[in-house]
Every structure is written in structure tokens, then in C-alpha cells.
Motif scaffolding. Structure first.
Motif, PDB file in Angstrom:
ATOM      1  N   ARG A 336      36.323  -1.468  92.298  1.00  0.00           N
ATOM      2  CA  ARG A 336      35.828  -0.512  92.580  1.00  0.00           C
ATOM      3  C   ARG A 336      34.486   0.139  92.150  1.00  0.00           C
ATOM      4  NH1 ARG A 336      35.430   5.486  90.975  1.00  0.00           N
ATOM      5  NH2 ARG A 336      37.112   4.682  90.195  1.00  0.00           N
ATOM      6  N   ASN A 337      33.807   0.488  93.243  1.00  0.00           N
ATOM      7  CA  ASN A 337      32.350   0.450  93.219  1.00  0.00           C
ATOM      8  C   ASN A 337      31.751   2.465  93.043  1.00  0.00           C
ATOM      9  OD1 ASN A 337      29.009   1.868  93.189  1.00  0.00           O
ATOM     10  ND2 ASN A 337      29.017  -0.079  94.447  1.00  0.00           N
ATOM     11  N   ASP A 338      31.622   2.888  92.007  1.00  0.00           N
ATOM     12  CA  ASP A 338      31.507   4.133  91.263  1.00  0.00           C
ATOM     13  C   ASP A 338      31.237   5.095  92.428  1.00  0.00           C
ATOM     14  OD1 ASP A 338      32.391   4.362  88.751  1.00  0.00           O
ATOM     15  OD2 ASP A 338      31.130   3.432  88.171  1.00  0.00           O
ATOM     16  N   PHE A 339      30.354   4.203  93.216  1.00  0.00           N
ATOM     17  CA  PHE A 339      29.449   5.465  94.455  1.00  0.00           C
ATOM     18  C   PHE A 339      30.316   5.722  95.510  1.00  0.00           C
ATOM     19  CE2 PHE A 339      26.795   6.457  97.867  1.00  0.00           C
ATOM     20  CZ  PHE A 339      25.750   7.380  97.409  1.00  0.00           C
ATOM     21  N   GLY A 342      38.143   5.016  96.409  1.00  0.00           N
ATOM     22  CA  GLY A 342      38.990   4.250  96.018  1.00  0.00           C
ATOM     23  C   GLY A 342      39.816   3.762  97.675  1.00  0.00           C
ATOM     24  N   LEU A 343      39.880   4.492  97.940  1.00  0.00           N
ATOM     25  CA  LEU A 343      40.484   4.001  99.645  1.00  0.00           C
ATOM     26  C   LEU A 343      39.594   3.357 100.494  1.00  0.00           C
ATOM     27  CD1 LEU A 343      42.972   3.783 101.804  1.00  0.00           C
ATOM     28  CD2 LEU A 343      42.517   6.219 102.452  1.00  0.00           C
ATOM     29  N   GLU A 344      38.427   4.255 100.424  1.00  0.00           N
ATOM     30  CA  GLU A 344      37.126   3.439 101.375  1.00  0.00           C
ATOM     31  C   GLU A 344      36.128   2.291 100.696  1.00  0.00           C
ATOM     32  OE1 GLU A 344      36.067   4.945 104.226  1.00  0.00           O
ATOM     33  OE2 GLU A 344      38.212   6.505 103.397  1.00  0.00           O
ATOM     34  N   PHE A 345      36.560   2.113  99.250  1.00  0.00           N
ATOM     35  CA  PHE A 345      36.603   0.315  98.678  1.00  0.00           C
ATOM     36  C   PHE A 345      37.364  -0.391  99.680  1.00  0.00           C
ATOM     37  CE2 PHE A 345      36.608  -2.313  95.236  1.00  0.00           C
ATOM     38  CZ  PHE A 345      35.199  -2.614  95.464  1.00  0.00           C
ATOM     39  N   GLU A 368      51.836   6.106  99.204  1.00  0.00           N
ATOM     40  CA  GLU A 368      50.421   6.709 100.089  1.00  0.00           C
ATOM     41  C   GLU A 368      49.398   5.878 100.110  1.00  0.00           C
ATOM     42  OE1 GLU A 368      48.401  10.817  99.723  1.00  0.00           O
ATOM     43  OE2 GLU A 368      49.739   9.947  97.591  1.00  0.00           O
ATOM     44  N   THR A 369      48.589   5.023  99.410  1.00  0.00           N
ATOM     45  CA  THR A 369      47.262   4.298  99.750  1.00  0.00           C
ATOM     46  C   THR A 369      48.018   3.231 100.699  1.00  0.00           C
ATOM     47  OG1 THR A 369      47.463   4.453  97.627  1.00  0.00           O
ATOM     48  CG2 THR A 369      46.053   2.683  98.801  1.00  0.00           C
ATOM     49  N   LEU A 370      49.014   2.556 100.873  1.00  0.00           N
ATOM     50  CA  LEU A 370      49.384   1.670 102.326  1.00  0.00           C
ATOM     51  C   LEU A 370      49.864   2.235 103.185  1.00  0.00           C
ATOM     52  CD1 LEU A 370      50.129  -1.245 102.132  1.00  0.00           C
ATOM     53  CD2 LEU A 370      52.836  -0.901 101.389  1.00  0.00           C
ATOM     54  N   LYS A 371      49.929   3.152 103.447  1.00  0.00           N
ATOM     55  CA  LYS A 371      50.039   3.990 104.477  1.00  0.00           C
ATOM     56  C   LYS A 371      49.008   4.436 105.482  1.00  0.00           C
ATOM     57  CE  LYS A 371      55.189   6.488 104.320  1.00  0.00           C
ATOM     58  NZ  LYS A 371      55.425   8.044 103.988  1.00  0.00           N
ATOM     59  N   LYS A 372      48.073   5.418 104.227  1.00  0.00           N
ATOM     60  CA  LYS A 372      46.724   5.274 104.794  1.00  0.00           C
ATOM     61  C   LYS A 372      45.985   3.681 105.379  1.00  0.00           C
ATOM     62  CE  LYS A 372      45.981   9.331 102.037  1.00  0.00           C
ATOM     63  NZ  LYS A 372      45.215  10.193 101.244  1.00  0.00           N
ATOM     64  N   ILE A 373      45.940   2.922 104.381  1.00  0.00           N
ATOM     65  CA  ILE A 373      45.369   1.761 105.355  1.00  0.00           C
ATOM     66  C   ILE A 373      45.743   1.058 106.188  1.00  0.00           C
ATOM     67  CG2 ILE A 373      45.095  -0.254 104.173  1.00  0.00           C
ATOM     68  CD1 ILE A 373      45.655  -0.037 101.214  1.00  0.00           C
ATOM     69  N   LYS A 374      46.474   0.991 106.440  1.00  0.00           N
ATOM     70  CA  LYS A 374      47.468   0.899 108.254  1.00  0.00           C
ATOM     71  C   LYS A 374      47.426   1.437 108.720  1.00  0.00           C
ATOM     72  CE  LYS A 374      51.033  -2.647 105.297  1.00  0.00           C
ATOM     73  NZ  LYS A 374      52.980  -2.132 105.751  1.00  0.00           N
ATOM     74  N   LYS A 375      46.861   2.267 108.588  1.00  0.00           N
ATOM     75  CA  LYS A 375      47.052   3.631 109.871  1.00  0.00           C
ATOM     76  C   LYS A 375      45.599   3.271 109.846  1.00  0.00           C
ATOM     77  CE  LYS A 375      46.155   8.121 110.883  1.00  0.00           C
ATOM     78  NZ  LYS A 375      46.567   9.478 110.423  1.00  0.00           N
TER      79      LYS A 375
END
Length: 379
Positions: A336-339, A342-345, A368-375
């Protein structure tokens, strides 16, 4: 079609015509390049020269917004009775002999001592903590071309309605950088040879994501066959159980083990994650054999494993050592780029993998992350 829709279509066509007229004033000429682009990816500039895809509707609207804000700022300064506007939209050229940088300065102002200062205006969605390199290079071009010592980068946040300025002083070292970049670009253009994938090599992945040439460039092309199936893996709480590491960090900060990290004050939360994302307690991580075995089965089925993790780049060596210890044969690791969050990266990297000609077979991440990515990806 109702009248409102006709009006919208007319407006969109008008923006396109306005953009085309602006382009006519800045034709693509071998040996004459643009200060506003010289800090961009060298490969993107090459594609702009030889392919030049039409800009998206979003970029056209951003272009029109920027032009409007420039005019407003110039008008405000002229009526301020504080500074004197010496010039606006002033054409200038930094000549390196065989090649040059030709562009237009946004605003030149005079202070009480009649000393000139160049103002470069940038409309953004988020004001950076420090001036972006490509904007500094553009402003330095104008400072050197006009032999002016001082410049101001003005960031205009169009979303939150905030303003920020950075003082920029003419720097001879940057003049050498400008000359070198222009030389490299010129050599590639006259020889019709693509430059390096500069932004991908610098891991400026969001620049790649927003580039209209990403399907041509394929920024994340790996040493595997086109169309290969990729399995995306996270490390923390997926390949490795980090609960003990988390406990040790909480204890060091004298926090209860059941602390909800989302509810504590930001300063303490920052201290926690600085500790958590360090090597201090990394040895407390334990393998999650179920997910490791699943990843290895995919590997045996000729799927290619790619790590996309929230861990920061400072943990790269220690992370690679951990992956070797648990036997994960990955193709590539993205940290991950600190700027960015995490999800957006993760979303950015996945989109670039798809744009580079591969297929996503599976994603192994926290639920939880997986659900957001798939959506977000409509998977």
C-alpha cells in the motif's frame, strides 16, 4: 428527447468544441513539447503524441472547470488592490536547442517592489500535503524560461472548497532535470520507440489507473501469458493470523485487549498502526493453514498468485521473508501507498491487472473487504 436533455447535449458538444479549439493553439510538433505534461509519465506523453485518444467526458468537464477557475482567479487578483496582475495566459518557451518546452503561464503578478512572481493554478479533488512533482516541473519551466526567481503553486480544491499555496524558488538543479526529461522524450518520439512505463515503475499506480492508455500500455504486465488467471491474496488475517501481534501492540500502548480501534482518538490509533505495521512484533504472526493450502492448490492448477496487501512498503523485506517461510510462490507483491486508503489501493491494483490483460479467478481476503471489492467491481 426533452428540452433539458437537448440542453445537456448541446453543452457537452460545446465543451468538446472548446477543447478542440484549445488543442489547435497547442499543435503536436516534434521538438516542441508542453510544460504541463513534462512531469507526466514519459510513455503517456509518447502515446499522446502518436495516438492521442479523445478525452473522456469527465476529463473534458475537469478541463472546462479549470479554465473557468483560472479566469475567476485572474479577475479576483486584478480587483484586489493588493497585487498587480502583470500578465495572464502568457506564452513562453524554454529552449534547449533541438527541442524546447512551449506553454502558457497562468498568471504573473507584481509585488510592491515590482518583482515578478509566477502563479500556477491547479484545480484538484484533494489538496496534496506537498506540491506534486509534475506541477513543480511545470512551474520551474516557466521560472527558467522567463528568468523569474519566485513562483506560487495554488491548489484549488473543487470538492471541499479549500485553497492551499506552496512557494517555489527557481532551482538550477531542476533545470537539468527538465532538459534530461525533454531529451529522453524527444529521442523516443523521433525514433518512434516507447519509453519506459515510468509511473508503473515508480509505483504511482493511481496515475496509471487514470490514464486513458492503460489498455495499450498494460502497466502491470507480468512475465506470464496473456489472459492468465490471477488469484489475489491479502496477508494479514488471511495468510497469517495477526491477533497476537495486535495484542502486543495494544499492551505496549496500555490499551485494553478488546479496544475498538475505530472508536479511539486518531492520535492513539495512528500510534497503534505505526506499531502494528512495523517489524517489532511480526514474529508473533501465525500461519492460517486453511488459506495457505487453498492458495497452493490454486497454484498447482496453474493459477498465478498476486499479493495485494495493506502493509506499507517499509515492511517489504520482512514480508517477503514471511512469504518464503510459509511457502507462497507469488508472481508479484503490491504494498500500500500511504497516501491512499487500503480498499482504494486494492481496487486500483485489481483494475490495472484486468487492464493489463489478465483475468481475476479468485480473491482471498477478509470477509468485509471482499464484499466491498466485489460490490465495487460488480463481481
Amino acid at each position: 428527447m426533452n428540452y433539458a436533455q437537448k440542453f445537456l447535449d448541446t453543452l457537452k458538444k460545446g465543451i468538446i468544441i472548446f477543447h478542440e479549439k484549445e488543442k489547435e493553439e497547442h499543435p503536436r510538433i516534434i521538438g516542441r513539447y508542453h510544460p504541463s505534461s513534462i512531469g507526466d509519465c514519459l510513455r503517456k506523453q509518447y502515446y499522446d503524441f502518436y495516438i492521442e485518444k479523445p478525452p473522456s467526458e469527465e476529463k473534458l468537464v475537469i478541463f472546462a472547470t479549470g479554465k473557468g477557475i483560472h479566469e475567476i482567479i485572474t479577475k479576483i487578483l486584478k480587483e484586489s488592490n493588493v497585487v498587480q496582475v502583470d500578465a495572464s495566459e502568457f506564452e513562453t518557451e524554454l529552449d534547449f536547442g533541438e527541442y524546447k518546452l512551449h506553454g502558457r503561464v497562468d498568471i504573473i503578478i507584481l509585488n510592491v517592489d515590482s518583482e515578478k512572481t509566477i502563479v500556477e493554478v491547479k484545480t484538484v479533488s484533494k489538496i496534496p500535503k506537498r506540491p506534486l512533482e509534475k506541477h513543480v516541473l511545470q512551474l520551474q519551466t516557466y521560472l527558467h524560461a522567463l528568468k523569474i526567481n519566485n513562483g506560487i503553486l495554488l491548489y484549488w480544491d473543487k470538492r471541499k472548497g479549500k485553497l492551499e499555496t506552496f512557494s517555489i524558488v527557481k532551482d538550477d538543479n531542476i533545470l537539468n532535470i527538465l532538459k534530461e526529461r525533454t531529451h529522453i522524450l524527444h529521442e523516443h518520439i523521433i525514433n518512434k520507440k516507447e519509453p519506459i512505463k515510468e509511473m508503473a515503475l515508480k509505483e504511482e499506480f493511481f496515475e496509471c489507473l487514470n490514464c486513458e492508455y492503460k489498455e495499450i500500455c498494460r502497466p502491470l504486465k507480468m512475465d506470464i501469458e496473456d489472459g492468465s488467471e490471477i488469484v489475489i491474496l491479502e496477508i494479514d488475517n488471511v495468510l497469517l493470523n495477526t491477533e497476537k501481534r495486535k495484542e502486543m501492540c495494544l499492551k505496549e500502548l496500555n490499551l485494553p485487549l478488546d479496544t475498538n480501534l475505530k472508536e479511539i482518538e486518531s492520535k492513539i490509533r495512528e500510534e497503534f498502526f505505526n506499531l502494528y505495521y512495523s517489524e517489532r512484533y511480526l514474529s508473533y504472526d501465525e500461519p492460517i493453514h486453511e488459506n495457505i493450502d487453498k492458495a497452493l492448490r490454486y497454484y498447482m492448477q496453474n493459477k498465478h498468485l498476486v499479493i495485494i496487501t495493506n502493509r506499507p512498503k517499509k515492511m517489504r523485506k520482512a514480508t517477503i521473508d514471511q512469504l518464503i517461510d510459509i511457502g507462497i510462490p507469488y508472481e508479484q507483491i503490491f504494498m500500500r501507498n500511504d497516501f491512499y486508503k487500503g480498499l482504494e489501493f486494492k481496487l486500483a491494483i485489481i483494475k490495472l491487472i484486468l487492464a493489463s490483460g489478465y483475468k481475476i479467478f479468485d480473491i482471498i481476503d477478509e470477509e468485509e473487504t471482499l464484499k466491498k471489492i466485489k460490490k465495487r467491481l460488480n463481481l
